[in-house]
Design an enzyme around this catalytic site. Structure first.
Site, PDB file in Angstrom:
ATOM      1  N   GLY A 152       0.827  -1.202   0.000  1.00 14.76           N
ATOM      2  CA  GLY A 152       0.000   0.000   0.000  1.00 14.76           C
ATOM      3  C   GLY A 152       0.862   1.252   0.000  1.00 14.76           C
ATOM      4  N   CYS A 153       0.238   2.367  -0.376  1.00 12.97           N
ATOM      5  CA  CYS A 153       0.990   3.617  -0.525  1.00 12.97           C
ATOM      6  C   CYS A 153       1.432   4.181   0.830  1.00 12.97           C
ATOM      7  CB  CYS A 153       0.170   4.629  -1.310  1.00 12.97           C
ATOM      8  SG  CYS A 153      -1.527   4.808  -0.733  1.00 12.97           S
ATOM      9  N   TYR A 154       0.491   4.380   1.752  1.00 13.80           N
ATOM     10  CA  TYR A 154       0.883   4.846   3.084  1.00 13.80           C
ATOM     11  C   TYR A 154       1.844   3.842   3.728  1.00 13.80           C
ATOM     12  CZ  TYR A 154      -2.938   8.340   3.432  1.00 13.80           C
ATOM     13  OH  TYR A 154      -3.765   9.421   3.265  1.00 13.80           O
TER      14      TYR A 154
END
Ligand SMILES: NC(=O)c1ccc[n+]([C@@H]2O[C@H](COP(=O)([O-])OP(=O)(O)OC[C@H]3O[C@@H](n4cnc5c(N)ncnc54)[C@H](OP(=O)(O)O)[C@@H]3O)[C@@H](O)[C@H]2O)c1
Length: 346
Positions: A152-154
Site C-alpha cells: 500500500g501507498c501509506y
C-alpha cells in the site's frame, strides 16, 4: 534475462494507478504493452480514452477477459479496487501469467483482511502464495515470485521510514509509534465521490478513517510486530504525494548522530531511498512523478522522541513505480530500468 520484450497487460488502465503504469511501461525498454482492460465503462483506443496518450501506439482498452489476457500477456499488473483486484490477479496467475496485484487483497491473512477491509477475503492458501513486494526488503523472494502483492501507498512510506529504527538493536522503543500521514487526492482513486469534488476538497484539510485505516495492520506486519502503530491518515488538496511524520519514543541514550549514521548506512546501497543530511526535511515535490523516497530524521532531545519524515509519490513508489521495480527484480533487469524520471518540482 530474456531477449524479446515482455508482453504486458494492465487491468484497470483507466484508474490512477493504471494510468501511471501505462506511462512507465511505455518508457521501459524491456516491456511492451499488449493488453489493456477494465470494466468496459471506458473502452476505446488509447487516443479516445486518454488525450495525453494520443500519440502512443498501444492496444485498445477492452472489457476484461482472463483467457484473452492470458493469451496476450506474459506479465499482468492488476490495479482494480480491493475486493475485485485479488480475484482477477489469482485468475491470471492460475493461467500462468506472472502477476502483480496493486490492491490490498493479497497482503494480509484472511481474518485480518476481513477485519480491516470489511470484505470477503481470498483463501489463506492463495494469499500465502503471494510475495509481498516491498522491494528493498524482499528481493530474493520477489525474484522467484509469479504472484506479487504490491504494498500500500501509506504503508510503503511508513515502513521505509520506520524499519531502520524498529529493527535496530541499539534502539529501545517505548509505547506505540504514532504515524501522521498525509496524501494527495489521487490516493482515493478516480471514481466519482462528492467529497473529492474540487469545491469540497480545495482549501480544506482533515483526517479520515481515524483509528481504522486498512494500512495499519500491513505496517505492523512488515515491521515484524515489533511495535504497535497509531496511523492517522489525512487528505491533502494536492494531486499526488504522501508525507509521513512518525513519532518514536526512545529510551536509553542513543545520540542523534548515531541514529543518522544508522539510517544512512541502512539505505546506502538503495537506488531509490535517500536519507537527507541531519536537520533537513523532505518535501513532497522532491519525489512527485518519481519512484524515489526521501527520509529525514530528527531526535528531539528535550522529549526523547525521534521524528522520522518520509515522502513518496503515492502513484510512484506507492503503487505503479514500485510495481515496475518489482518486475525489474523478478526479471533480473537493473532495478532502476524505466524508473529514472526525476521530479518536476515546479
Ligand atoms: N491511487 C493510489 O495512490 C494507489 C496506491 C497504491 C495502491 N492502489 C491500489 O490500486 C488499485 C487501483 O487504485 P486506483 O486508485 O487506480 O483506482 P481507480 O482510480 O478507482 O481505478 C480503478 C480501475 O478499476 C477498474 N474497475 C473497477 N471495477 C472493475 C471490474 N469489476 N472489472 C474490471 N475493471 C474494474 C476501473 O475501470 P473502468 O474505468 O473501466 O470502470 C478503473 O480502471 C486499488 O486496489 C488501490 O487500492 C492505489
Amino acid at each position: 534475462m530474456q531477449e524479446r520484450p515482455i508482453r504486458v497487460g494492465i487491468i484497470g488502465p483507466t484508474g490512477y494507478a493504471g494510468m501511471e503504469l501505462i506511462r512507465i511501461v511505455i518508457g521501459h525498454p524491456h516491456l511492451e504493452l499488449t493488453y489493456l482492460a477494465g470494466s468496459g465503462n471506458h473502452s476505446g483506443t488509447l487516443a479516445e480514452v486518454f488525450p495525453h496518450f494520443a500519440h502512443v501506439a498501444g492496444p485498445d482498452i477492452v472489457t476484461f477477459d482472463a483467457d484473452v489476457c492470458a493469451q496476450a500477456c506474459d506479465l499482468a499488473f492488476v490495479a482494480l479496487p480491493s475486493g475485485e483486484s485479488g480475484k482477477v490477479a489469482v485468475e491470471l496467475w492460475r493461467r500462468g501469467v506472472r502477476t502483480v496485484d496493486l490492491s490490498g487483497d493479497l497482503r494480509l491473512p484472511s481474518d485480518v483482511y476481513q477485519t480491516w477491509y470489511g470484505k470477503e477475503p481470498l483463501p489463506d492458501d492463495v494469499i500465502q502464495e503471494a510475495v509481498y513486494g516491498l522491494s528493498e526488503f524482499n528481493r530474493s523472494r520477489i525474484a522467484a515470485a509469479n504472484l506479487i502483492s504490491n504494498p500500500g501507498c501509506y504503508a510503503t512510506a511508513a515502513i521505509l521510514a520506520l524499519k531502520p529504527i524498529v529493527s535496530w538493536s541499539e534502539a529501545r522503543i517505548q509505547g506505540p509509534v504514532a504515524i501522521d500521514a498525509k496524501s494527495g487526492v489521487t490516493g482515493a482513486g478516480r471514481g466519482l465521490k462528492s467529497h473529492l469534488l474540487f469545491a469540497e476538497l480545495a482549501n480544506d484539510f482533515y483526517p479520515y478513517r481515524v483509528g481504522s485505516h486498512q494500512h495499519t495492520p500491513e505496517i505492523e506486519q512488515a515491521l515484524s510486530h515489533e511495535c504497535t502503530v497509531l496511523l492517522t491518515t489525512q487528505l491533502l488538496p494536492v494531486m499526488r504525494g504522501i508525507l509521513t511524520s512518525s513519532y518514536v519514543t526512545l529510551s536509553g541514550d542513543v545520540r542523534a548522530e548515531e541514529i543518522q549514521g544508522h539510517y544512512e548506512s541502512f539505505y546506502q546501497d538503495e537506488p531509490f531511498v535517500h536519507v537527507l543530511p541531519y536537520g533537513q526535511v523532505p518535501h513532497m515535490k522532491s519525489v512527485v512523478g518519481t519512484n524515489h523516497v526521501q527520509i529525514g530524521v530528527h531526535l528531539n532531545e528535550r522529549t526523547g522522541i525521534l521524528q522520522v519524515f518520509s515522502v513518496i509519490d503515492n502513484l510512484g513508489k506507492g503503487a505503479s513505480g514500485q510495481a515496475v521495480q518489482n518486475v525489474n527484480i523478478a526479471y533480473g533487469f537493473a532495478e532502476t530500468t524505466g524508473l529514472t524520471q526525476e521530479a518536476l518540482w515546479t
